[in-house]
Scaffold this motif. Structure first.
Motif, PDB file in Angstrom:
ATOM      1  N   LEU A 128       0.814  -1.222   0.000  1.00 21.66           N
ATOM      2  CA  LEU A 128       0.000   0.000   0.000  1.00 21.66           C
ATOM      3  C   LEU A 128       0.844   1.266   0.000  1.00 21.66           C
ATOM      4  O   LEU A 128       0.456   2.271  -0.599  1.00 21.66           O
ATOM      5  N   THR A 129       1.963   1.239   0.673  1.00 19.43           N
ATOM      6  CA  THR A 129       2.766   2.463   0.793  1.00 19.43           C
ATOM      7  C   THR A 129       3.876   2.572  -0.236  1.00 19.43           C
ATOM      8  O   THR A 129       4.298   3.683  -0.557  1.00 19.43           O
ATOM      9  N   ASN A 130       4.365   1.460  -0.769  1.00 18.56           N
ATOM     10  CA  ASN A 130       5.548   1.518  -1.624  1.00 18.56           C
ATOM     11  C   ASN A 130       5.421   0.928  -3.020  1.00 18.56           C
ATOM     12  O   ASN A 130       6.266   1.212  -3.867  1.00 18.56           O
ATOM     13  N   VAL A 131       4.425   0.116  -3.265  1.00 21.29           N
ATOM     14  CA  VAL A 131       4.377  -0.562  -4.557  1.00 21.29           C
ATOM     15  C   VAL A 131       3.201  -0.058  -5.402  1.00 21.29           C
ATOM     16  O   VAL A 131       3.367   0.762  -6.293  1.00 21.29           O
ATOM     17  N   SER A 132       2.017  -0.537  -5.128  1.00 24.19           N
ATOM     18  CA  SER A 132       0.874  -0.208  -5.981  1.00 24.19           C
ATOM     19  C   SER A 132       0.020   0.923  -5.425  1.00 24.19           C
ATOM     20  O   SER A 132      -0.910   1.363  -6.068  1.00 24.19           O
ATOM     21  N   GLY A 133       0.328   1.409  -4.267  1.00 22.71           N
ATOM     22  CA  GLY A 133      -0.535   2.397  -3.632  1.00 22.71           C
ATOM     23  C   GLY A 133       0.012   3.801  -3.645  1.00 22.71           C
ATOM     24  O   GLY A 133       0.133   4.453  -4.675  1.00 22.71           O
ATOM     25  N   ALA A 134       0.362   4.279  -2.460  1.00 27.33           N
ATOM     26  CA  ALA A 134       0.672   5.690  -2.226  1.00 27.33           C
ATOM     27  C   ALA A 134       1.768   6.246  -3.128  1.00 27.33           C
ATOM     28  O   ALA A 134       1.578   7.285  -3.769  1.00 27.33           O
ATOM     29  N   LYS A 135       2.909   5.612  -3.190  1.00 26.60           N
ATOM     30  CA  LYS A 135       4.038   6.154  -3.958  1.00 26.60           C
ATOM     31  C   LYS A 135       3.691   6.304  -5.442  1.00 26.60           C
ATOM     32  O   LYS A 135       3.983   7.324  -6.061  1.00 26.60           O
ATOM     33  N   LEU A 136       3.057   5.306  -6.005  1.00 28.65           N
ATOM     34  CA  LEU A 136       2.687   5.323  -7.417  1.00 28.65           C
ATOM     35  C   LEU A 136       1.676   6.438  -7.694  1.00 28.65           C
ATOM     36  O   LEU A 136       1.823   7.203  -8.645  1.00 28.65           O
ATOM     37  N   LEU A 137       0.676   6.541  -6.846  1.00 29.63           N
ATOM     38  CA  LEU A 137      -0.357   7.565  -7.008  1.00 29.63           C
ATOM     39  C   LEU A 137       0.217   8.966  -6.837  1.00 29.63           C
ATOM     40  O   LEU A 137      -0.085   9.875  -7.612  1.00 29.63           O
TER      41      LEU A 137
END
Length: 169
Positions: A128-137
């Motif tokens: 959630l924080t480093n792969v498909s979630g927050a960082k990407l968004l």
């Protein structure tokens, strides 16, 4: 050949195989809670896990509802959502999802050896924080929303510290 049978198998395994493996690993606390010997009474860990899950559900659901309402208003195009739970964390829906998984883990801790399933919610937090979630968004948001950099400076990425009585950053 991108249309050939080998590409079809590669796509199937890459998309669905990876999701299947990740689902199996992330759900380790749920598997532990359902299959391991457990107390025959409601424990403090059950209460803590249920409360964590409920708080997470509220964050995820309220965050998604607020985001949907915000996006549906054409006047908000190009602006940053910083109202409701979004004023306390840049990703209330992701934070809520993580809280739900940690809640399930707390419930699993009441079972024999259930604490060993900690890697499930830990992996979910990482995703959630480093792969498909927050960082990407946020990578996209910085390019497309002029006020996003200021919002990032003033709002925690994940944990809503302001709701816990601590400084927001």
């Amino acid at each position: 050949d991108r249309k050939g049978l080998s590409y079809w198998w590669f796509s199937l395994l890459q998309v669905f195989g990876l999701q299947g493996v990740l689902s199996f690993v992330v759900s380790a606390p749920l598997q532990a809670a359902m299959t391991r010997p457990q107390p025959q009474h409601f424990t403090f860990l059950d209460l803590a896990g249920t409360l964590s899950w409920a708080i997470g559900y509220v964050f995820e659901h309220a965050g998604d509802l607020t985001l949907t309402a915000f996006k549906s208003n054409p006047a908000n195009k190009g602006t940053v959502l910083a109202q409701g739970l979004w004023a306390f964390t840049r990703h209330p829906n992701y934070f809520g999802n993580a809280m739900m998984w940690w809640g399930i883990w707390l419930i699993a801790c009441a079972t024999e050896g259930g604490w060993k399933s900690f890697y499930g919610p830990l992996l979910m937090n990482y995703l959630l924080t480093n792969v498909s979630g927050a960082k990407l968004l946020e990578k996209t948001m910085r390019r497309t929303k002029p006020g996003f950099a200021l919002y990032m400076d003033n709002t925690p990425e994940f944990v809503p510290w302001g709701l816990l009585g601590r400084q927001n950053k």
